[in-house]
Design a protein around this motif. Structure first.
Motif, PDB file in Angstrom:
ATOM      1  N   ALA A  96      18.119  34.541  -7.355  1.00 53.18           N
ATOM      2  CA  ALA A  96      18.305  34.978  -5.966  1.00 53.18           C
ATOM      3  C   ALA A  96      18.556  36.482  -5.887  1.00 53.18           C
ATOM      4  O   ALA A  96      18.223  37.127  -4.885  1.00 53.18           O
ATOM      5  CB  ALA A  96      19.457  34.216  -5.325  1.00 53.18           C
ATOM      6  N   ASP A  97      19.109  37.037  -6.965  1.00 50.20           N
ATOM      7  CA  ASP A  97      19.378  38.478  -7.003  1.00 50.20           C
ATOM      8  C   ASP A  97      18.155  39.290  -7.414  1.00 50.20           C
ATOM      9  O   ASP A  97      18.235  40.514  -7.541  1.00 50.20           O
ATOM     10  CB  ASP A  97      20.526  38.773  -7.976  1.00 50.20           C
ATOM     11  CG  ASP A  97      21.883  38.357  -7.416  1.00 50.20           C
ATOM     12  OD1 ASP A  97      21.987  38.163  -6.184  1.00 50.20           O
ATOM     13  OD2 ASP A  97      22.830  38.222  -8.213  1.00 50.20           O
ATOM     14  N   GLU A 105      23.550  26.808 -11.885  1.00 58.71           N
ATOM     15  CA  GLU A 105      24.033  27.646 -10.782  1.00 58.71           C
ATOM     16  C   GLU A 105      23.882  29.126 -11.113  1.00 58.71           C
ATOM     17  O   GLU A 105      23.518  29.933 -10.259  1.00 58.71           O
ATOM     18  CB  GLU A 105      25.508  27.329 -10.493  1.00 58.71           C
ATOM     19  CG  GLU A 105      25.737  25.975  -9.835  1.00 58.71           C
ATOM     20  CD  GLU A 105      27.222  25.648  -9.723  1.00 58.71           C
ATOM     21  OE1 GLU A 105      28.054  26.550  -9.997  1.00 58.71           O
ATOM     22  OE2 GLU A 105      27.545  24.494  -9.388  1.00 58.71           O
ATOM     23  N   VAL A 106      24.157  29.482 -12.344  1.00 51.41           N
ATOM     24  CA  VAL A 106      24.012  30.879 -12.768  1.00 51.41           C
ATOM     25  C   VAL A 106      22.555  31.312 -12.665  1.00 51.41           C
ATOM     26  O   VAL A 106      22.245  32.388 -12.130  1.00 51.41           O
ATOM     27  CB  VAL A 106      24.540  31.068 -14.202  1.00 51.41           C
ATOM     28  CG1 VAL A 106      24.206  32.473 -14.719  1.00 51.41           C
ATOM     29  CG2 VAL A 106      26.046  30.839 -14.250  1.00 51.41           C
ATOM     30  N   TYR A 107      21.646  30.467 -13.157  1.00 48.63           N
ATOM     31  CA  TYR A 107      20.222  30.827 -13.110  1.00 48.63           C
ATOM     32  C   TYR A 107      19.753  30.971 -11.662  1.00 48.63           C
ATOM     33  O   TYR A 107      18.973  31.875 -11.335  1.00 48.63           O
ATOM     34  CB  TYR A 107      19.380  29.775 -13.834  1.00 48.63           C
ATOM     35  CG  TYR A 107      19.660  29.662 -15.324  1.00 48.63           C
ATOM     36  CD1 TYR A 107      20.193  30.715 -16.047  1.00 48.63           C
ATOM     37  CD2 TYR A 107      19.394  28.472 -16.016  1.00 48.63           C
ATOM     38  CE1 TYR A 107      20.445  30.605 -17.407  1.00 48.63           C
ATOM     39  CE2 TYR A 107      19.637  28.352 -17.371  1.00 48.63           C
ATOM     40  CZ  TYR A 107      20.174  29.423 -18.062  1.00 48.63           C
ATOM     41  OH  TYR A 107      20.422  29.306 -19.407  1.00 48.63           O
ATOM     42  N   GLU A 108      20.225  30.090 -10.807  1.00 47.30           N
ATOM     43  CA  GLU A 108      19.834  30.180  -9.390  1.00 47.30           C
ATOM     44  C   GLU A 108      20.345  31.477  -8.769  1.00 47.30           C
ATOM     45  O   GLU A 108      19.625  32.148  -8.013  1.00 47.30           O
ATOM     46  CB  GLU A 108      20.394  28.968  -8.624  1.00 47.30           C
ATOM     47  CG  GLU A 108      19.664  27.665  -8.936  1.00 47.30           C
ATOM     48  CD  GLU A 108      20.381  26.445  -8.382  1.00 47.30           C
ATOM     49  OE1 GLU A 108      21.326  26.631  -7.577  1.00 47.30           O
ATOM     50  OE2 GLU A 108      20.017  25.320  -8.759  1.00 47.30           O
ATOM     51  N   ARG A 109      21.566  31.849  -9.101  1.00 49.85           N
ATOM     52  CA  ARG A 109      22.134  33.079  -8.545  1.00 49.85           C
ATOM     53  C   ARG A 109      21.393  34.313  -9.058  1.00 49.85           C
ATOM     54  O   ARG A 109      21.101  35.241  -8.297  1.00 49.85           O
ATOM     55  CB  ARG A 109      23.615  33.170  -8.911  1.00 49.85           C
ATOM     56  CG  ARG A 109      24.331  34.351  -8.269  1.00 49.85           C
ATOM     57  CD  ARG A 109      25.809  34.358  -8.572  1.00 49.85           C
ATOM     58  NE  ARG A 109      26.106  34.795  -9.930  1.00 49.85           N
ATOM     59  CZ  ARG A 109      26.653  34.045 -10.869  1.00 49.85           C
ATOM     60  NH1 ARG A 109      26.964  32.787 -10.619  1.00 49.85           N
ATOM     61  NH2 ARG A 109      26.902  34.532 -12.061  1.00 49.85           N
ATOM     62  N   VAL A 110      21.082  34.316 -10.349  1.00 54.64           N
ATOM     63  CA  VAL A 110      20.376  35.458 -10.944  1.00 54.64           C
ATOM     64  C   VAL A 110      18.980  35.592 -10.338  1.00 54.64           C
ATOM     65  O   VAL A 110      18.523  36.698 -10.038  1.00 54.64           O
ATOM     66  CB  VAL A 110      20.319  35.307 -12.481  1.00 54.64           C
ATOM     67  CG1 VAL A 110      19.400  36.339 -13.100  1.00 54.64           C
ATOM     68  CG2 VAL A 110      21.723  35.426 -13.069  1.00 54.64           C
ATOM     69  N   VAL A 160      24.491  39.142 -17.709  1.00 51.60           N
ATOM     70  CA  VAL A 160      25.338  38.213 -16.960  1.00 51.60           C
ATOM     71  C   VAL A 160      26.069  37.310 -17.956  1.00 51.60           C
ATOM     72  O   VAL A 160      25.438  36.697 -18.832  1.00 51.60           O
ATOM     73  CB  VAL A 160      24.497  37.364 -15.986  1.00 51.60           C
ATOM     74  CG1 VAL A 160      25.370  36.335 -15.267  1.00 51.60           C
ATOM     75  CG2 VAL A 160      23.782  38.263 -14.985  1.00 51.60           C
TER      76      VAL A 160
END
Length: 287
Positions: free
Chosen positions: A80-81, A73-78, A26
Protein backbone atom coordinates in the motif's frame (compact mmCIF):
# COMPACT_ATOMS: atom_id res chain seq x y z
CA UNK A 1 6.88 3.70 -14.01
CA UNK A 2 9.76 1.56 -12.59
CA UNK A 3 9.00 -0.90 -9.83
CA UNK A 4 10.07 -0.41 -6.24
CA UNK A 5 11.54 -3.33 -4.33
CA UNK A 6 11.31 -3.16 -0.54
CA UNK A 7 13.20 -5.38 1.91
CA UNK A 8 11.48 -6.84 4.98
CA UNK A 9 13.33 -8.61 7.78
CA UNK A 10 12.64 -9.61 11.38
CA UNK A 11 13.79 -8.23 14.70
CA UNK A 12 16.34 -11.01 15.26
CA UNK A 13 18.37 -9.42 12.44
CA UNK A 14 19.52 -6.97 15.13
CA UNK A 15 19.73 -3.98 12.80
CA UNK A 16 20.24 -0.62 14.50
CA UNK A 17 17.04 1.38 13.88
CA UNK A 18 18.96 4.08 12.03
CA UNK A 19 20.50 1.53 9.64
CA UNK A 20 17.09 -0.01 8.89
CA UNK A 21 15.60 3.45 8.31
CA UNK A 22 18.45 4.60 6.09
CA UNK A 23 17.98 1.59 3.78
CA UNK A 24 14.18 1.49 4.00
CA UNK A 25 14.19 -1.97 5.58
CA UNK A 26 10.92 -2.90 7.30
CA UNK A 27 11.43 -4.85 10.56
CA UNK A 28 8.79 -7.30 11.84
CA UNK A 29 9.05 -8.08 15.58
CA UNK A 30 9.20 -11.54 17.07
CA UNK A 31 7.70 -12.02 20.49
CA UNK A 32 9.16 -12.88 23.87
CA UNK A 33 7.06 -14.58 26.55
CA UNK A 34 8.33 -13.79 30.06
CA UNK A 35 6.34 -15.66 32.67
CA UNK A 36 2.75 -15.15 31.50
CA UNK A 37 3.38 -11.86 29.70
CA UNK A 38 3.85 -11.56 25.94
CA UNK A 39 6.01 -8.73 24.57
CA UNK A 40 7.06 -7.67 21.08
CA UNK A 41 10.82 -7.48 20.64
CA UNK A 42 12.12 -3.91 20.43
CA UNK A 43 10.14 -0.72 19.98
CA UNK A 44 9.37 -0.33 23.67
CA UNK A 45 8.54 -4.01 24.15
CA UNK A 46 10.83 -6.71 25.51
CA UNK A 47 14.36 -5.53 26.27
CA UNK A 48 17.57 -7.53 26.69
CA UNK A 49 17.70 -6.37 30.31
CA UNK A 50 14.25 -7.86 30.98
CA UNK A 51 15.32 -11.17 29.49
CA UNK A 52 18.63 -11.30 31.34
CA UNK A 53 16.88 -10.57 34.65
CA UNK A 54 14.23 -13.22 34.00
CA UNK A 55 16.80 -15.86 33.11
CA UNK A 56 18.86 -15.10 36.21
CA UNK A 57 15.75 -15.43 38.41
CA UNK A 58 14.64 -18.66 36.66
CA UNK A 59 11.45 -17.01 35.36
CA UNK A 60 10.26 -19.00 32.31
CA UNK A 61 11.24 -17.31 29.04
CA UNK A 62 10.20 -18.45 25.56
CA UNK A 63 9.96 -16.90 22.12
CA UNK A 64 7.40 -16.88 19.34
CA UNK A 65 7.57 -16.21 15.61
CA UNK A 66 5.32 -13.68 13.87
CA UNK A 67 2.27 -15.56 12.55
CA UNK A 68 1.56 -15.83 8.80
CA UNK A 69 -1.33 -13.40 9.40
CA UNK A 70 1.04 -10.83 10.91
CA UNK A 71 3.46 -11.22 7.99
CA UNK A 72 0.55 -10.87 5.56
CA UNK A 73 -0.46 -7.60 7.20
CA UNK A 74 3.08 -6.29 6.82
CA UNK A 75 3.20 -7.21 3.13
CA UNK A 76 -0.16 -5.53 2.55
CA UNK A 77 1.01 -2.36 4.28
CA UNK A 78 4.31 -2.27 2.37
CA UNK A 79 2.46 -2.76 -0.93
CA UNK A 80 0.00 0.00 0.00
CA UNK A 81 2.99 2.28 0.58
CA UNK A 82 4.12 1.75 -2.99
CA UNK A 83 6.20 -1.41 -3.14
CA UNK A 84 5.81 -3.45 -6.31
CA UNK A 85 8.04 -6.32 -5.09
CA UNK A 86 9.15 -7.49 -1.64
CA UNK A 87 12.23 -9.40 -0.50
CA UNK A 88 11.69 -10.92 2.96
CA UNK A 89 14.99 -11.95 4.61
CA UNK A 90 14.80 -13.98 7.83
CA UNK A 91 16.54 -15.93 10.57
CA UNK A 92 17.48 -19.54 9.77
CA UNK A 93 14.42 -21.72 9.24
CA UNK A 94 16.09 -24.36 11.43
CA UNK A 95 16.07 -21.94 14.37
CA UNK A 96 12.67 -20.26 13.98
CA UNK A 97 9.38 -20.60 12.12
CA UNK A 98 9.62 -16.98 10.90
CA UNK A 99 10.75 -17.96 7.40
CA UNK A 100 7.86 -20.42 7.14
CA UNK A 101 5.44 -17.64 8.14
CA UNK A 102 6.93 -15.46 5.40
CA UNK A 103 6.49 -18.22 2.82
CA UNK A 104 2.87 -18.79 3.79
CA UNK A 105 2.04 -15.08 3.80
CA UNK A 106 3.74 -14.59 0.43
CA UNK A 107 1.10 -16.77 -1.24
CA UNK A 108 -1.65 -14.21 -0.63
CA UNK A 109 0.40 -11.03 -0.80
CA UNK A 110 -0.83 -8.28 -3.17
CA UNK A 111 2.63 -8.02 -4.80
CA UNK A 112 5.31 -10.67 -5.50
CA UNK A 113 7.29 -11.66 -2.41
CA UNK A 114 10.62 -13.51 -2.49
CA UNK A 115 11.21 -15.11 0.93
CA UNK A 116 14.87 -15.74 1.85
CA UNK A 117 16.06 -18.15 4.53
CA UNK A 118 19.37 -16.54 5.49
CA UNK A 119 20.55 -19.74 7.24
CA UNK A 120 22.03 -17.29 9.75
CA UNK A 121 21.09 -15.62 13.03
CA UNK A 122 21.52 -12.16 14.47
CA UNK A 123 23.21 -9.40 12.57
CA UNK A 124 24.46 -11.81 9.88
CA UNK A 125 20.81 -11.87 8.79
CA UNK A 126 20.77 -8.10 9.14
CA UNK A 127 23.80 -7.65 6.89
CA UNK A 128 22.12 -9.93 4.34
CA UNK A 129 19.02 -7.72 4.44
CA UNK A 130 21.16 -4.61 3.93
CA UNK A 131 22.86 -6.23 0.93
CA UNK A 132 19.43 -6.87 -0.57
CA UNK A 133 18.40 -3.27 0.12
CA UNK A 134 21.52 -1.91 -1.58
CA UNK A 135 20.85 -3.97 -4.70
CA UNK A 136 17.20 -2.88 -4.71
CA UNK A 137 18.20 0.77 -4.32
CA UNK A 138 20.50 0.42 -7.33
CA UNK A 139 17.55 -0.75 -9.43
CA UNK A 140 17.88 -4.50 -9.04
CA UNK A 141 14.87 -6.80 -9.13
CA UNK A 142 13.58 -8.72 -6.13
CA UNK A 143 15.38 -11.82 -7.43
CA UNK A 144 18.63 -9.84 -7.73
CA UNK A 145 18.24 -8.52 -4.20
CA UNK A 146 17.40 -11.97 -2.82
CA UNK A 147 20.49 -13.42 -4.49
CA UNK A 148 22.64 -10.74 -2.85
CA UNK A 149 21.13 -11.53 0.55
CA UNK A 150 21.83 -15.24 0.17
CA UNK A 151 25.37 -14.62 -1.06
CA UNK A 152 26.27 -12.31 1.80
CA UNK A 153 24.75 -14.58 4.43
CA UNK A 154 26.70 -17.52 3.03
CA UNK A 155 30.08 -15.79 3.34
CA UNK A 156 29.38 -14.28 6.77
CA UNK A 157 30.75 -15.80 9.97
CA UNK A 158 28.76 -15.85 13.21
CA UNK A 159 31.01 -16.71 16.16
CA UNK A 160 29.95 -16.69 19.77
CA UNK A 161 30.97 -17.52 23.28
CA UNK A 162 28.50 -18.49 26.01
CA UNK A 163 29.14 -18.82 29.74
CA UNK A 164 27.01 -21.97 29.71
CA UNK A 165 25.20 -24.13 27.18
CA UNK A 166 22.26 -24.49 29.56
CA UNK A 167 20.08 -21.83 27.91
CA UNK A 168 20.62 -23.27 24.43
CA UNK A 169 19.79 -26.72 25.80
CA UNK A 170 16.57 -25.44 27.42
CA UNK A 171 15.45 -23.90 24.14
CA UNK A 172 16.23 -27.04 22.15
CA UNK A 173 18.86 -25.24 20.07
CA UNK A 174 21.67 -27.65 20.91
CA UNK A 175 21.75 -31.28 21.99
CA UNK A 176 21.39 -32.06 25.69
CA UNK A 177 24.50 -34.25 25.51
CA UNK A 178 26.61 -31.27 24.45
CA UNK A 179 25.30 -29.20 27.35
CA UNK A 180 26.10 -31.95 29.84
CA UNK A 181 29.56 -32.51 28.41
CA UNK A 182 30.38 -28.81 28.58
CA UNK A 183 29.29 -28.60 32.20
CA UNK A 184 31.15 -31.73 33.21
CA UNK A 185 34.44 -30.47 31.81
CA UNK A 186 33.89 -26.90 33.05
CA UNK A 187 34.88 -25.63 29.63
CA UNK A 188 33.82 -22.43 27.90
CA UNK A 189 32.35 -23.29 24.51
CA UNK A 190 32.91 -21.33 21.32
CA UNK A 191 30.05 -21.84 18.88
CA UNK A 192 29.24 -20.97 15.30
CA UNK A 193 26.34 -21.15 12.88
CA UNK A 194 26.83 -23.79 10.19
CA UNK A 195 24.15 -24.92 7.74
CA UNK A 196 21.63 -22.86 9.67
CA UNK A 197 22.26 -24.53 13.03
CA UNK A 198 24.30 -23.92 16.18
CA UNK A 199 27.45 -26.02 16.13
CA UNK A 200 30.34 -26.41 18.52
CA UNK A 201 33.53 -24.83 17.24
CA UNK A 202 36.07 -25.14 20.03
CA UNK A 203 36.21 -25.68 23.78
CA UNK A 204 38.44 -23.45 25.87
CA UNK A 205 39.27 -23.78 29.57
CA UNK A 206 38.62 -20.22 30.77
CA UNK A 207 36.40 -17.33 29.77
CA UNK A 208 39.43 -15.07 29.25
CA UNK A 209 41.00 -17.54 26.84
CA UNK A 210 37.66 -18.05 25.11
CA UNK A 211 37.26 -14.33 24.43
CA UNK A 212 40.85 -14.07 23.22
CA UNK A 213 40.22 -16.99 20.88
CA UNK A 214 36.96 -15.39 19.69
CA UNK A 215 38.98 -12.32 18.68
CA UNK A 216 41.51 -14.44 16.76
CA UNK A 217 38.76 -16.35 14.94
CA UNK A 218 37.11 -13.07 13.92
CA UNK A 219 40.38 -11.72 12.53
CA UNK A 220 40.92 -14.98 10.63
CA UNK A 221 37.39 -14.81 9.22
CA UNK A 222 37.97 -11.28 7.96
CA UNK A 223 41.17 -12.16 6.13
CA UNK A 224 42.22 -9.31 3.86
CA UNK A 225 38.73 -8.56 2.49
CA UNK A 226 36.59 -5.46 3.10
CA UNK A 227 34.21 -6.43 5.90
CA UNK A 228 31.51 -5.20 8.23
CA UNK A 229 31.90 -6.34 11.84
CA UNK A 230 29.48 -6.38 14.76
CA UNK A 231 30.05 -7.34 18.39
CA UNK A 232 26.95 -8.33 20.38
CA UNK A 233 26.53 -9.29 24.02
CA UNK A 234 23.98 -10.02 26.72
CA UNK A 235 24.69 -8.47 30.12
CA UNK A 236 28.39 -8.25 29.28
CA UNK A 237 28.87 -4.64 28.15
CA UNK A 238 32.42 -4.13 29.40
CA UNK A 239 33.80 -7.25 27.74
CA UNK A 240 31.97 -6.35 24.51
CA UNK A 241 33.34 -2.80 24.48
CA UNK A 242 36.89 -4.04 25.02
CA UNK A 243 36.58 -6.61 22.23
CA UNK A 244 35.08 -3.99 19.91
CA UNK A 245 38.07 -1.71 20.46
CA UNK A 246 40.58 -4.46 19.78
CA UNK A 247 38.83 -5.58 16.59
CA UNK A 248 38.55 -1.99 15.36
CA UNK A 249 42.31 -1.63 15.79
CA UNK A 250 43.23 -4.94 14.21
CA UNK A 251 40.80 -4.74 11.28
CA UNK A 252 41.16 -1.06 10.49
CA UNK A 253 42.23 -1.62 6.88
CA UNK A 254 39.43 -4.10 6.11
CA UNK A 255 36.81 -1.86 7.74
CA UNK A 256 37.67 0.99 5.34
CA UNK A 257 36.61 3.64 7.82
CA UNK A 258 33.39 1.92 8.96
CA UNK A 259 32.71 1.46 12.66
CA UNK A 260 32.55 -1.89 14.40
CA UNK A 261 28.95 -2.04 15.57
CA UNK A 262 28.54 -2.96 19.23
CA UNK A 263 25.27 -3.54 21.02
CA UNK A 264 23.27 -5.72 23.33
CA UNK A 265 21.72 -8.77 21.72
CA UNK A 266 17.98 -8.54 21.17
CA UNK A 267 15.58 -10.12 23.63
CA UNK A 268 14.61 -13.08 21.41
CA UNK A 269 18.13 -14.34 20.72
CA UNK A 270 19.19 -13.38 24.24
CA UNK A 271 16.56 -15.72 25.66
CA UNK A 272 18.36 -18.66 24.03
CA UNK A 273 21.99 -17.87 24.91
CA UNK A 274 21.79 -16.38 28.38
CA UNK A 275 23.70 -13.64 30.24
CA UNK A 276 27.42 -13.39 29.57
CA UNK A 277 27.15 -14.25 25.87
CA UNK A 278 29.61 -12.51 23.56
CA UNK A 279 29.36 -12.76 19.77
CA UNK A 280 31.13 -11.46 16.69
CA UNK A 281 29.71 -11.35 13.18
CA UNK A 282 32.12 -10.83 10.30
CA UNK A 283 30.38 -10.08 7.01
CA UNK A 284 32.52 -9.62 3.90
CA UNK A 285 31.24 -6.90 1.57
CA UNK A 286 30.24 -8.14 -1.87
CA UNK A 287 30.55 -4.83 -3.70
Amino acid sequence: MPGRTVVVTDSTASLPPEAAAEHGVVVVPLQVVIGAEVHDEGGGGATPEMVAAALKSFTPVSTSRPSPAVMAEVYERVAADGATEIVSVHISGDMSGTFESAQLAARSAPVPVVAVDSRQVGVATGYAALAAAEVAAAGGTAEDAAAAARARAEVSSSLFYVDTLEYLRRGGRIGAAAALLGGALAVKPLLTIAEGRVESLERVRTSQRAISRLEELAVEAAGDRPVDVCVAHLASADRAAALTGRLADRLGEQLEGREVWCGELGAVLGAHVGPGMLAVCVAPRLF
